[in-house]
Design a protein around this motif. Structure first.
Motif, PDB file in Angstrom:
ATOM      1  N   LYS A  40       0.829  -1.214   0.000  1.00 46.54           N
ATOM      2  CA  LYS A  40       0.000   0.000   0.000  1.00 46.54           C
ATOM      3  C   LYS A  40       0.863   1.264   0.000  1.00 46.54           C
ATOM      4  O   LYS A  40       0.646   2.170  -0.806  1.00 46.54           O
ATOM      5  CB  LYS A  40      -0.918   0.013   1.242  1.00 46.54           C
ATOM      6  N   SER A  41       1.818   1.314   0.906  1.00 45.51           N
ATOM      7  CA  SER A  41       2.672   2.506   0.966  1.00 45.51           C
ATOM      8  C   SER A  41       3.481   2.656  -0.315  1.00 45.51           C
ATOM      9  O   SER A  41       3.680   3.770  -0.807  1.00 45.51           O
ATOM     10  CB  SER A  41       3.631   2.413   2.156  1.00 45.51           C
ATOM     11  N   THR A  42       3.945   1.534  -0.840  1.00 44.98           N
ATOM     12  CA  THR A  42       4.722   1.578  -2.080  1.00 44.98           C
ATOM     13  C   THR A  42       3.897   2.203  -3.202  1.00 44.98           C
ATOM     14  O   THR A  42       4.410   3.025  -3.975  1.00 44.98           O
ATOM     15  CB  THR A  42       5.158   0.149  -2.469  1.00 44.98           C
ATOM     16  N   PRO A  82       2.199  11.098   4.479  1.00 46.14           N
ATOM     17  CA  PRO A  82       2.888   9.807   4.578  1.00 46.14           C
ATOM     18  C   PRO A  82       2.557   9.028   5.849  1.00 46.14           C
ATOM     19  O   PRO A  82       2.133   9.606   6.858  1.00 46.14           O
ATOM     20  CB  PRO A  82       4.368  10.194   4.561  1.00 46.14           C
ATOM     21  N   GLU A  83       2.750   7.724   5.753  1.00 47.53           N
ATOM     22  CA  GLU A  83       2.599   6.848   6.917  1.00 47.53           C
ATOM     23  C   GLU A  83       3.591   7.300   7.989  1.00 47.53           C
ATOM     24  O   GLU A  83       4.730   7.624   7.694  1.00 47.53           O
ATOM     25  CB  GLU A  83       2.898   5.410   6.476  1.00 47.53           C
ATOM     26  N   GLY A  84       3.142   7.330   9.216  1.00 53.85           N
ATOM     27  CA  GLY A  84       4.038   7.749  10.294  1.00 53.85           C
ATOM     28  C   GLY A  84       4.187   9.266  10.383  1.00 53.85           C
ATOM     29  O   GLY A  84       5.040   9.772  11.095  1.00 53.85           O
ATOM     30  N   LEU A 158      -3.924   9.547   1.746  1.00 56.01           N
ATOM     31  CA  LEU A 158      -3.652   9.342   3.165  1.00 56.01           C
ATOM     32  C   LEU A 158      -3.131   7.924   3.375  1.00 56.01           C
ATOM     33  O   LEU A 158      -3.794   6.954   3.026  1.00 56.01           O
ATOM     34  CB  LEU A 158      -4.937   9.534   3.980  1.00 56.01           C
ATOM     35  N   ASP A 159      -1.931   7.813   3.936  1.00 54.62           N
ATOM     36  CA  ASP A 159      -1.353   6.490   4.182  1.00 54.62           C
ATOM     37  C   ASP A 159      -1.546   6.122   5.655  1.00 54.62           C
ATOM     38  O   ASP A 159      -0.854   6.643   6.534  1.00 54.62           O
ATOM     39  CB  ASP A 159       0.132   6.488   3.816  1.00 54.62           C
ATOM     40  N   GLU A 160      -2.489   5.221   5.880  1.00 55.58           N
ATOM     41  CA  GLU A 160      -2.806   4.725   7.239  1.00 55.58           C
ATOM     42  C   GLU A 160      -2.883   5.828   8.297  1.00 55.58           C
ATOM     43  O   GLU A 160      -2.108   5.846   9.254  1.00 55.58           O
ATOM     44  CB  GLU A 160      -1.780   3.669   7.665  1.00 55.58           C
ATOM     45  N   PRO A 161      -3.837   6.737   8.137  1.00 64.29           N
ATOM     46  CA  PRO A 161      -3.945   7.831   9.113  1.00 64.29           C
ATOM     47  C   PRO A 161      -4.286   7.351  10.524  1.00 64.29           C
ATOM     48  O   PRO A 161      -4.067   8.087  11.484  1.00 64.29           O
ATOM     49  CB  PRO A 161      -5.069   8.701   8.549  1.00 64.29           C
TER      50      PRO A 161
HETATM   51 MG   LIG Z   1       2.470   1.026   4.745  1.00 60.84          MG
END
Ligand SMILES: [Mg+2]
Ligand SMILES: Nc1ncnc2c1ncn2[C@@H]1O[C@H](COP(=O)(O)OP(=O)(O)O)[C@@H](O)[C@H]1O
Lengths: 234, 288
Positions: A40-42, A82-84, A158-161
């Motif tokens: 997913k992030s990729t 981004p995630e994180g 949105l990456d894993e908010p």
């Molecule tokens: Mg990810």
């Protein structure tokens, strides 16, 4: 509006995405769900220009954009949170938000946008002078999303908010994403929390080890026995 | 006795401001791109030689040629980034060290080959002599002027870095390059800007120094290492840290020279640095 066609992305020769195709229409909320390591992030990194795809295309309004650099993608109206979170921890909240509108030089426009994001996230206005690194996880996520909105993107990714937030914060976070949806921003949401994401989404894709294995409308997914069994554990 | 100490400290503080300005350039480049420029002291040497030759022809005093020298060294910085650093950004730390170390040796060799190992100095500088502030306190005029210029330059850089949109973007890049590029900040342009400011600062420091100090190919060695120690003592990448560290080092080397003789003045500085590494490895204002 945004079309991803047969996207192939690798880390040092090891592919993480094997020909992923998705599309996002104007005004939609589309989610890509999948377990940890699915890619997913990729996918979002490739769309946002942080990674160069080895194959396939990213097309925005008929124009190929996968050869643009990350800061040029922002100019096209696509922004990733981004995630994180990745806030600038040594800078204050308001400075972080100003960085989100880096490409806007007009002070008046900046001030208006600041008011707008504060109206969505009133909690962070009270603390605008505080260093971003000193905030709680939930507050940091709000600042990260607000920072993304400062460029007034057409598409917000949105990456894993909800990652790493307390359960009560997770609920609030999804409520805020819903508010943002109502302002007319197109959203591409990546999540592991299938249920919350699906409730919010018009359409959804399931990503599994670098491939799209299922696609459908949000509520169809919720009611699909396969999905419920495989991903909700119901 | 106490008046003599006052004199020594006074002159040490003046030196300190020069150290601050030359280390400022190093810390900005380090902060923004995690590259330690070992040729930093030799940028200073190049600035001094340029100021010297401009004083020979067309006869501009270093104080007047300061803008030319600053711009020339800033361009040297941009060339260093574009021709060398850009290609090793993703390489190992060792490769990066070799590149700037190689540049250091190259610049030193170049200066030797072109101008020989002689010590030069500006004949009849524009600013000379000294001011008698008190009966037992006199400060060298060129040093006072150099210190004032260094203070102004340092304040301008500090305000730029903390108050302007572009300066904040440089800070953003130094904290998290990927996040900065996701905000629409052009990272490569920011790298070039960091080299312009970083090399420009040391260019100004070199120009100021040439007004009253010897000019020779090895001059970058001492000042380069002093700049590293200032940056390390202040905390890598920290502007405020460099300010305090530069002043401390200026005083320590002056006091060291006074009490133990000039042969040992830097030994005390290294001693101070060693204590710092053991007690507070992140430096005075360091993050970690
Ligand atoms: Mg990810
Ligand atoms: N920096 C990296 N280097 C090498 N492999 C990576 C890197 N980041 C992710 N991967 C690999 O790519 C795959 C997809 O990762 P990712 O996109 O982060 O998944 P998700 O966001 O769905 O959890 C995983 O197999 C992961 O191990």
């Amino acid at each position: 509006m945004l079309e991803i066609k047969d996207l192939v992305v690798s880390y040092g020769g090891v592919p993480a995405l094997f020909g992923v195709s998705i599309n996002v229409n104007d005004g939609e909320v589309v989610s890509v769900v999948g377990s940890n390591g699915a890619g997913k992030s990729t996918l979002l990194k490739a769309i946002s220009g942080l990674m160069k795809p080895e194959g396939g295309e990213v097309v925005l309004d008929g124009k190929s954009i996968h050869n643009l650099k990350a800061h040029e993608i922002v100019k096209q109206g696509i922004v990733m949170v981004p995630e994180g979170r990745h806030l600038f921890g040594q800078m204050s909240i308001v400075q972080n938000l100003m960085m989100g509108a880096y490409q806007v030089t007009d002070k008046k426009v900046n001030a208006d946008r600041l008011e707008k994001v504060y109206s969505i996230f009133p909690r962070i206005k009270e603390r605008e002078k505080q260093l971003a690194g000193t905030l709680s996880g939930g507050e940091q996520q709000m600042v990260a999303i607000a920072r993304g909105l400062m460029s007034e993107p057409r598409i917000l990714m949105l990456d894993e908010p909800s990652l790493g937030l307390a359960p009560i914060m997770v609920k609030e976070m999804f409520r805020m994403i819903k508010d943002i949806k109502q302002t007319g921003v197109t959203i591409l949401l990546v999540e592991q929390r299938l249920k919350d994401a699906l409730i919010l989404s018009d359409r959804a894709y399931v990503l599994q080890t670098g491939k799209i294995v299922m696609e459908g409308k949000g509520e169809e997914f919720m009611n699909s026995p396969e999905v419920r069994q495989a991903y909700l554990g119901l | 006795m106490s008046e003599v100490i006052l004199q020594v400290v006074g002159s040490g503080v003046l030196w300190g401001f020069i150290f601050v300005l030359s280390a400022l350039g190093l810390t900005i480049i380090f902060g923004v791109m995690d590259i330690c420029n070992f040729a930093h002291g030799d940028f200073l040497m190049m600035a001094m030689f340029l100021a010297f030759w401009l004083s020979v022809w067309p006869g501009l005093d270093p104080m007047l040629s300061l803008p030319i020298v600053a711009i020339a060294i800033a361009l040297l910085g941009v060339a260093t980034y574009w021709l060398l650093i850009r290609h090793v950004l993703k390489a190992s730390g060792m490769a990066q060290i070799f590149v700037t170390f190689g540049l250091m040796i190259f610049l030193r060799g170049l200066a030797q080959a072109l101008w020989g190992a002689d010590y030069r100095s500006i004949t009849d500088p524009l600013v000379q002599g000294s001011w008698n502030i008190m009966p037992n306190l006199s400060l060298s005029k060129p040093q006072v002027v150099a210190a004032l210029c260094a203070i102004v330059a340092t304040i301008l850089v500090y305000l730029f870095m903390t108050k302007t949109r572009t300066g904040l973007a440089l800070q953003a890049v130094s904290e998290d390059k990927d996040a900065a590029s996701l905000m629409g900040i052009p990272v490569q342009k920011m790298y070039i800007l960091a080299w312009i400011i970083g090399a420009g600062c040391v260019g100004i420091a070199g120009g100021l120094l040439s007004e009253f100090y010897y000019i020779y190919p090895e001059v970058g060695m001492v000042y380069g290492f002093l700049a590293f120690i200032t940056v390390a003592l202040g905390g890598f990448g920290s502007i405020k840290g460099v300010f305090y560290a530069g002043l401390i080092i200026g005083m320590v080397q002056a006091l060291g020279g006074f009490f133990f003789g000039s042969a040992y003045q830097y030994l005390l500085v290294y001693g101070l640095y060693f204590v710092c590494v053991v007690v507070r490895p992140q430096g005075l204002m360091g993050r970690r």
